[in-house]
Design an enzyme around this catalytic site. Structure first.
Site, PDB file in Angstrom:
ATOM      1  N   HIS A 111      -7.828  -3.513  -3.758  1.00 40.69           N
ATOM      2  CA  HIS A 111      -6.681  -2.972  -3.029  1.00 40.69           C
ATOM      3  C   HIS A 111      -6.606  -3.650  -1.646  1.00 40.69           C
ATOM      4  CE1 HIS A 111      -3.943   0.541  -2.320  1.00 40.69           C
ATOM      5  NE2 HIS A 111      -4.205   0.237  -1.065  1.00 40.69           N
ATOM      6  N   ASP A 128      -9.161  -1.874  -8.133  1.00 40.14           N
ATOM      7  CA  ASP A 128      -8.652  -0.905  -7.166  1.00 40.14           C
ATOM      8  C   ASP A 128      -9.172   0.488  -7.507  1.00 40.14           C
ATOM      9  OD1 ASP A 128      -7.071   0.791  -5.575  1.00 40.14           O
ATOM     10  OD2 ASP A 128      -5.372  -0.588  -5.660  1.00 40.14           O
ATOM     11  N   CYS A 186       0.844  -1.202   0.000  1.00 41.79           N
ATOM     12  CA  CYS A 186       0.000   0.000   0.000  1.00 41.79           C
ATOM     13  C   CYS A 186       0.882   1.256   0.000  1.00 41.79           C
ATOM     14  CB  CYS A 186      -0.952  -0.050   1.188  1.00 41.79           C
ATOM     15  SG  CYS A 186      -2.169   1.282   1.250  1.00 41.79           S
TER      16      CYS A 186
END
Length: 297
Positions: free
Chosen positions: A266, A234, A176
């Site tokens: 995500h 995402d 991330c």
């Protein structure tokens, strides 16, 4: 889908509350030790969360000297003798909480010296914040890329000084926020053997002085082979952006690649959150392992 469910509430990476920059002369450290357990904002933690034991490992918190003091970090490595290939493990927005520590232990079980420095030590303790937008506006938005790269350099130096690492075999894996950092650090440190970026933002975090460029701006300058592992649905990384990034990294000749996992979101590697996808995470880990081995990490 406009925003994904990332724990308690959606995250809008592109629109955090405007925050003032932190002066480079700051010497205060908000965090001098790591958080215990999981960050509050990442809860509820699902029962599926993986817990890797430390049997056969030397694992725990260490203190890494940096230019303006010391930052806490989590370190895990095999307990036996030898010089181990090294992995920098770079956190999500939740800091070095239990999931990131577990990732270090997983890599250590594979024979790596894995270290995850707390990248937000100066800006704030995100583990105690219950609101994700507060984390973004009060901490994440204030962290300079130059500070991040310097702290990762210091973590490498710390590991090498231990005498337990092979200086010729060094990689990085980021998740991330750490996925974006993987691209940033790969540009900064051309001696890195390889890096893996899990669904890191490719654009949208640029800010004057703090983060002067996004990965999409310098992709063709990267010389380190980076494997990008991205999600097909995402909300924060557009497929057209990924396509543009692919073209740019091909121009750079680093051998970098991007793989997109269809029908996952995500955070598909984060086994403690609803976004987790076991099949995608398992295959992504195999790809990451193969990538690191291919480039002698």
């Amino acid at each position: 889908m406009k925003l994904m469910d990332y724990g308690l509430e959606p995250i809008d990476f592109q629109n955090p509350t405007q925050a003032a920059s932190v002066p480079s002369s700051r010497r205060e450290f908000v965090m001098t030790s790591l958080a215990l357990g999981f960050a509050l904002a990442s809860k509820p933690v699902l029962a599926q969360a993986i817990v890797t034991d430390s049997k056969g490992l030397v694992a725990g918190e260490v203190s890494v000297p940096v230019a303006d003091g010391k930052i806490p970090a989590y370190r895990a490595m095999p307990a036996g003798p030898g010089k181990f290939p090294m992995i920098l493990v770079v956190q999500e927005i939740f800091g070095v909480h239990e999931h990131i520590k577990d990732m270090c232990r997983r890599y250590a079980k594979q024979g790596y010296y894995a270290i995850a420095p707390e990248m937000f030590a100066r800006q704030g303790d995100v583990s105690k914040m219950i609101d994700i937008q507060t984390i973004l506006s009060q901490v994440v938005s204030k962290v300079p890329d130059a500070q991040v790269c310097a702290d990762l350099d210091a973590s490498l130096a710390f590991a090498r000084a231990s005498g337990k690492t092979d200086a010729q075999r060094t990689g990085l894996v980021g998740y991330c926020w750490g996925g974006r950092t993987a691209w940033v650090y790969a540009r900064h440190n051309s001696k890195l053997n390889a890096a893996v970026a899990y669904y890191g933002l490719l654009e949208g975090l640029k800010a004057p002085e703090l983060r002067p460029e996004d990965p999409i701006d310098f992709a063709d300058q990267i010389k380190v082979p980076v494997l990008g592992l991205y999600a097909g649905i995402d909300a924060f990384v557009k497929q057209e952006t990924i396509a543009k990034m692919r073209g740019l990294i091909n121009k750079g000749g680093s051998g970098s690649e991007i793989i997109v996992f269809p029908n996952v979101d995500h955070g598909f590697n984060a086994d403690y959150r609803p976004s987790y996808d076991k099949a995608a995470a398992t295959y992504a880990q195999k790809l990451a392992n193969d990538w690191l081995k291919k480039y002698k990490v």
